[in-house]
Design a protein around this motif. Structure first.
Motif, PDB file in Angstrom:
ATOM      1  N   ARG A 196       0.815  -1.215   0.000  1.00 59.35           N
ATOM      2  CA  ARG A 196       0.000   0.000   0.000  1.00 59.35           C
ATOM      3  C   ARG A 196       0.850   1.267   0.000  1.00 59.35           C
ATOM      4  N   ARG A 197       1.960   1.223  -0.698  1.00 54.60           N
ATOM      5  CA  ARG A 197       2.798   2.407  -0.818  1.00 54.60           C
ATOM      6  C   ARG A 197       3.557   2.353  -2.142  1.00 54.60           C
ATOM      7  N   LEU A 198       3.893   3.537  -2.647  1.00 52.38           N
ATOM      8  CA  LEU A 198       4.612   3.666  -3.900  1.00 52.38           C
ATOM      9  C   LEU A 198       5.708   4.710  -3.736  1.00 52.38           C
ATOM     10  N   ARG A 199       6.677   4.632  -4.611  1.00 52.40           N
ATOM     11  CA  ARG A 199       7.772   5.605  -4.566  1.00 52.40           C
ATOM     12  C   ARG A 199       7.265   7.002  -4.918  1.00 52.40           C
ATOM     13  N   LEU A 200       7.783   7.974  -4.198  1.00 52.06           N
ATOM     14  CA  LEU A 200       7.410   9.361  -4.467  1.00 52.06           C
ATOM     15  C   LEU A 200       7.837   9.783  -5.866  1.00 52.06           C
ATOM     16  N   GLU A 201       8.983   9.321  -6.317  1.00 55.08           N
ATOM     17  CA  GLU A 201       9.465   9.675  -7.650  1.00 55.08           C
ATOM     18  C   GLU A 201       8.559   9.113  -8.733  1.00 55.08           C
ATOM     19  N   HIS A 202       8.025   7.923  -8.543  1.00 56.24           N
ATOM     20  CA  HIS A 202       7.115   7.345  -9.535  1.00 56.24           C
ATOM     21  C   HIS A 202       5.799   8.113  -9.585  1.00 56.24           C
ATOM     22  N   ILE A 203       5.319   8.539  -8.442  1.00 55.36           N
ATOM     23  CA  ILE A 203       4.089   9.344  -8.424  1.00 55.36           C
ATOM     24  C   ILE A 203       4.321  10.698  -9.078  1.00 55.36           C
ATOM     25  N   ARG A 204       5.505  11.239  -8.891  1.00 60.42           N
ATOM     26  CA  ARG A 204       5.807  12.529  -9.512  1.00 60.42           C
ATOM     27  C   ARG A 204       5.752  12.433 -11.037  1.00 60.42           C
ATOM     28  N   LEU A 205       6.206  11.308 -11.596  1.00 55.34           N
ATOM     29  CA  LEU A 205       6.210  11.150 -13.047  1.00 55.34           C
ATOM     30  C   LEU A 205       4.797  11.035 -13.617  1.00 55.34           C
ATOM     31  N   VAL A 206       3.843  10.551 -12.829  1.00 60.46           N
ATOM     32  CA  VAL A 206       2.473  10.377 -13.327  1.00 60.46           C
ATOM     33  C   VAL A 206       1.527  11.423 -12.737  1.00 60.46           C
ATOM     34  N   ARG A 207       2.054  12.505 -12.192  1.00 53.57           N
ATOM     35  CA  ARG A 207       1.196  13.491 -11.521  1.00 53.57           C
ATOM     36  C   ARG A 207       0.221  14.140 -12.492  1.00 53.57           C
ATOM     37  N   HIS A 208       0.667  14.431 -13.716  1.00 52.17           N
ATOM     38  CA  HIS A 208      -0.237  15.056 -14.691  1.00 52.17           C
ATOM     39  C   HIS A 208      -1.274  14.059 -15.190  1.00 52.17           C
TER      40      HIS A 208
END
Length: 435
Positions: free
Chosen positions: A147-159
């Motif tokens: 139930r957690r993901l890397r912050l960097e991966h979320i940043r890449l899909v933020r848009h």
């Protein structure tokens, strides 16, 4: 020497073909769908405009010499020689090229119409922020085990998720009852060691079962209400719409029919405690991977995402290693396009969400981003340069001052005009590969 009769050969061939129909064939060739490819051709222009636009807005005055912008575009954004100037001149509705009154050089800045689209897209992001928070929570739940993901991966899909650029402060840290930022003590400065974790608070008033309900399950529920007992066969089925020209043989049709009725585990369910060694369990896991990618695309604003961004969730969500071949195996559910970024990125569409190149259920942010594409598609011959220059003369205050141009363009009320046009897109689409 004994030889088998033609009848026996024909019967063995039929039996062998029928035995191969128990699973969907692999290594299928991709069949093009020009409707989706045309969407990516427009997206290619939008991506290039966003690269130039973001660099212009990073300047204090919001303007830049064309020669300097050409150097940046050729070095970092794969523009060819003289391609930047031609792109600016082909889109006068977005970029205004003018002769600097002092330096006597060609400079470029955004037109008020493009700045207006920037403001309206920013308003759409703010208005849809509660929905973006919900999408991010469901995305974290797709990593069913941790139930957690890397912050960097979320940043890449933020848009793709409709999150603002400052989502770490405005979404993650601003909602401690929903999210938790976890930093590794061994590597506190490494961005790859930072994770966003789902928080399940018993007093937050949200039902966890509502978050773990997939989009395809809602579609099946609607079908069951409409068709009643006739929809019982679609209990585990997906909406399939093959591209034009896709050849469907008899035994392939049988394989799809059997696959549609195969039960599978939910993408939000933790399957780490199950015995997955049997053939039946492996088939269920393969269908669960399809459901996971389907749900991931359903969480995006435009129901599409690049394959490279999907691949970054491979380990957390249990996706297959050969992702491209896996997607081509299910061309009736997904469409795999190589257009839009010189073949460097591969975009995956959710077929059921589109009709004639547009979303079936558009949202506010999607409509705001689409308007920039419409502005880029306008013919330069139809540009009313006199009216645009007059508008620039009345709205030049937005480009002056010591602070950044982007905040002034977004906050300037004087640039709003009654042109019956909506917003464009300021959110850039990253063109780098994901390791």
């Amino acid at each position: 020497m004994w030889r088998r009769s033609p009848i026996h050969l024909r019967q063995s061939f039929v039996a062998r073909s029928f035995s191969q129909s128990t699973s969907i064939p692999k290594n299928l060739q991709r069949v093009r769908d020009h409707g989706f490819d045309n969407v990516m051709e427009v997206e290619k222009k939008i991506r290039r405009a966003l690269h130039l636009q973001s660099y212009l807005l990073s300047q204090p005055s919001g303007s830049l010499p064309v020669s300097q912008l050409d150097v940046v575009a050729r070095r970092y954004h794969a523009f060819g020689p003289h391609e930047t100037g031609n792109f600016l001149l082909k889109h006068p509705h977005v970029f205004h090229v003018f002769d600097h009154p002092v330096q006597r050089r060609l400079w470029v800045r955004l037109t008020p119409r493009a700045a207006l689209r920037l403001r309206q897209e920013s308003d759409a992001v703010r208005s849809m922020l509660p929905d973006a928070v919900r999408r991010l929570r469901k995305l974290l739940l797709l990593a069913a085990r941790s139930r957690r993901l890397r912050l960097e991966h979320i940043r890449l899909v933020r848009h793709d998720l409709g999150l603002p650029d400052d989502f770490l402060q405005s979404v993650v840290l601003a909602n401690p009852s929903f999210f938790r930022l976890v930093v590794s003590s061994d590597f506190p400065d490494d961005p790859r060691a930072k994770y966003v974790e789902f928080v399940d608070e018993p007093d937050d008033g949200n039902d966890l079962a509502e978050f773990t309900m997939c989009a395809i399950e809602r579609t099946r529920e609607l079908q069951y209400r409409e068709r009643g007992a006739d929809a019982e066969d679609s209990r585990f089925a997906f909406l399939i719409n093959f591209p034009p020209g896709f050849k469907i043989g008899k035994y392939y049709r049988i394989a799809v029919w059997k696959w549609q009725r195969l039960p599978y585990w939910s993408p939000y369910e933790d399957v780490s405690g199950y015995d997955l060694r049997s053939l039946e369990a492996q088939r269920r896991m393969e269908k669960r991977m399809v459901a996971t990618i389907h749900e991931l695309l359903s969480l995006t604003v435009e129901k599409r995402m690049t394959m490279e961004r999907i691949a970054q969730f491979r380990q957390a969500m249990g996706l297959p290693k050969k992702l491209k071949a896996f997607l081509l195996q299910h061309q009736g559910i997904f469409y795999f396009s190589t257009r839009g970024n010189r073949g460097k990125l591969h975009t995956v569409f959710l077929r059921e969400a589109y009709r004639k190149g547009e979303l079936v259920e558009p949202n506010e942010l999607y409509l705001a981003r689409r308007k920039l594409g419409e502005l880029l598609l306008l013919s330069p011959k139809k540009a009313n340069l006199d009216r645009m220059l007059t508008s620039l003369g009345r709205g030049m205050d937005a480009f002056s001052g010591g602070s950044g141009a982007k905040s002034k363009l977004i906050g300037d009320e004087g640039e709003q005009r009654s042109e019956n046009e909506d917003s464009g897109s300021d959110s850039g689409v990253e063109s780098q590969f994901v390791d």
